[in-house]
Design an enzyme around this catalytic site. Structure first.
Site, PDB file in Angstrom:
ATOM      1  N   ARG A  20       2.274   1.378   3.547  1.00 47.06           N
ATOM      2  CA  ARG A  20       2.293   0.709   4.852  1.00 47.06           C
ATOM      3  C   ARG A  20       3.707   0.654   5.436  1.00 47.06           C
ATOM      4  NH1 ARG A  20      -0.347  -5.189   6.444  1.00 47.06           N
ATOM      5  NH2 ARG A  20       0.300  -5.158   8.621  1.00 47.06           N
ATOM      6  N   CYS A  84      -1.566  -3.307 -16.679  1.00 46.82           N
ATOM      7  CA  CYS A  84      -1.477  -4.383 -15.688  1.00 46.82           C
ATOM      8  C   CYS A  84      -0.651  -5.579 -16.157  1.00 46.82           C
ATOM      9  CB  CYS A  84      -2.871  -4.842 -15.298  1.00 46.82           C
ATOM     10  SG  CYS A  84      -3.865  -3.520 -14.590  1.00 46.82           S
ATOM     11  N   GLY A 120      -6.462   5.600 -11.037  1.00 46.23           N
ATOM     12  CA  GLY A 120      -6.884   6.830 -11.701  1.00 46.23           C
ATOM     13  C   GLY A 120      -5.861   7.262 -12.726  1.00 46.23           C
ATOM     14  N   ARG A 202     -18.776  -5.127   1.010  1.00 39.88           N
ATOM     15  CA  ARG A 202     -19.344  -3.957   0.330  1.00 39.88           C
ATOM     16  C   ARG A 202     -19.446  -4.160  -1.180  1.00 39.88           C
ATOM     17  NH1 ARG A 202     -16.888   0.239  -2.177  1.00 39.88           N
ATOM     18  NH2 ARG A 202     -14.831  -0.335  -1.341  1.00 39.88           N
ATOM     19  N   CYS A 213     -12.291  -8.144  -5.500  1.00 38.33           N
ATOM     20  CA  CYS A 213     -11.539  -7.160  -6.283  1.00 38.33           C
ATOM     21  C   CYS A 213     -10.095  -7.107  -5.804  1.00 38.33           C
ATOM     22  CB  CYS A 213     -12.160  -5.779  -6.119  1.00 38.33           C
ATOM     23  SG  CYS A 213     -13.910  -5.648  -6.547  1.00 38.33           S
TER      24      CYS A 213
END
Length: 396
Positions: A20, A84, A120, A202, A213
């Site tokens: 961004r 993480c 990923g 969604r 999430c």
């Protein structure tokens, strides 16, 4: 004899959607967070004796390149990668250096520059570090991709089947954390949603919807850690926050006991928390504010139980009783948590540390929790590692 360890300075950038801020590379992120931490401590970089720098996606000596923005003094710089929990692992190592008398002042810093979308793998020509976990979960659950929401979503489904936890109870956690982030200028998202908005967003992997999430994020955080003698010499007691308990755990044999919650880190968190409670002499009831690893709403609920905020199976009732927000027994993730603050992997542990330091100092502005005397941090990485840290103000 172990030395006392104090956090004397913290700093972080605003967390942003990947890409961004045009031209915002990790050296600039590190300069911003590191400079803020040094200014917060009121010291110059030449007083730092060791640095531990965490990131997941990057080249081998990105840690050196990052801290060279603060100075080039020849000190040891250790690059840290622990999925993480990378940021809190760097924090743990910096604290260990102080605790062991190897340094009087150490820098912990974490950053991440991420790609948009789900996480990923980068190296596809070798065994994936989470393959053992994925294979174990595949024996008890349908396999879905991407892996992370499937794994934590499966743990949520398991909780629902065993204890009757509802979709709405999980959604209330997303609602809470988005609402908290409205008051956090560092958060990636600062928009409040209705509970129905959370439920109607969604579906990612039921019971998880998008607004339950954590997103991928760019950003950085940093902390200056010091010994008691350093704090005294430089007159930092008024802003020093003591690490009164800290533990790092990795997977146990029980991780693969055939339950989804164990595969996603429940036992690491539970045993780490017990060690911290023993070290600090504090129990769950002694903390007023907690920053925990809500990569998904399901994991926040599971972590309530792992930390002993309630009995196993009672997390949903804790949510319904509003015990984990303002006015309840604890305020959990006043920053907005990973769900709304964002989750640049290497920086997350330091963002948690910064929030809790501000809370203990009474400097969290609109997010301030009343009468904070102790704060607890939980940061998890699958594959796996978990770091739990307890803090109290040095003057208490």
């Amino acid at each position: 004899m172990a030395q006392k360890v104090y956090v004397v300075g913290v700093g972080m950038t605003k967390f942003e959607k990947p890409g961004r801020r045009e031209g915002w590379d990790y050296p600039e992120m590190a300069r911003e967070s590191g400079t803020k931490a040094l200014e917060d401590a009121g010291i110059s970089y030449d007083l730092v004796e060791q640095a531990y720098v965490g990131y997941v996606y990057g080249e081998s000596t990105s840690g050196q390149r990052a801290v060279y923005e603060l100075g080039m003094t020849g000190i040891p710089v250790v690059n840290v990668n622990n999925n993480c929990s990378t940021g809190s692992t760097a924090l743990y190592l910096a604290a260990q250096a102080i605790r062991g008398g190897l340094a009087d002042c150490a820098l912990g810093l974490g950053f991440e520059k991420m790609q948009p979308g789900s996480l990923g793998s980068v190296f596809d020509d070798r065994e994936q570090p989470m393959m053992k976990h994925i294979q174990a979960l595949a024996e008890i659950s349908e396999v879905r991709f991407p892996p992370a929401p499937w794994m934590f979503g499966a743990a949520g489904r398991e909780h629902q089947e065993k204890y009757g936890t509802t979709d709405e109870q999980f959604a209330k956690i997303g609602y809470k954390n988005h609402k908290h982030s409205v008051n956090n200028p560092y958060a990636q998202f600062q928009e409040e949603y209705t509970l129905q908005d959370i439920l109607d967003s969604r579906e990612v992997y039921a019971p998880l919807t998008k607004l339950q999430c954590s997103p991928t994020s760019d950003g950085s955080g940093a902390a200056i850690l010091a010994s008691e003698s350093f704090v005294d010499k430089h007159g930092l007691a008024d802003r020093a926050v003591e690490i009164v308990g800290q533990a790092m755990t990795t997977d146990f044999q029980s991780t693969f006991d055939g339950t989804a919650k164990s595969i996603v880190g429940f036992d690491m968190a539970k045993q780490g928390a017990q060690r911290v409670y023993e070290q600090s002499g504090l129990g769950p009831e002694d903390f007023q504010v907690i920053e925990l690893h809500d990569c998904f709403s399901t994991n926040e609920l599971l972590t309530y139980e792992a930390l002993g905020l309630c009995a196993e199976g009672e997390g949903g009732k804790l949510v319904d009783a509003n015990e984990t927000t303002y006015g309840g027994k604890w305020v959990v993730n006043p920053s907005g948590g990973l769900i709304s603050k964002g989750h640049p992997l290497g920086a997350t542990g330091f963002a948690q540390c910064a929030e809790l330091t501000w809370q203990l100092r009474g400097a969290a502005d609109k997010r301030q929790v009343e009468n904070v005397t102790a704060a607890l941090q939980h940061n998890l990485g699958l594959g796996g590692a978990c770091v739990i840290t307890a803090y109290q103000h040095a003057n208490r």
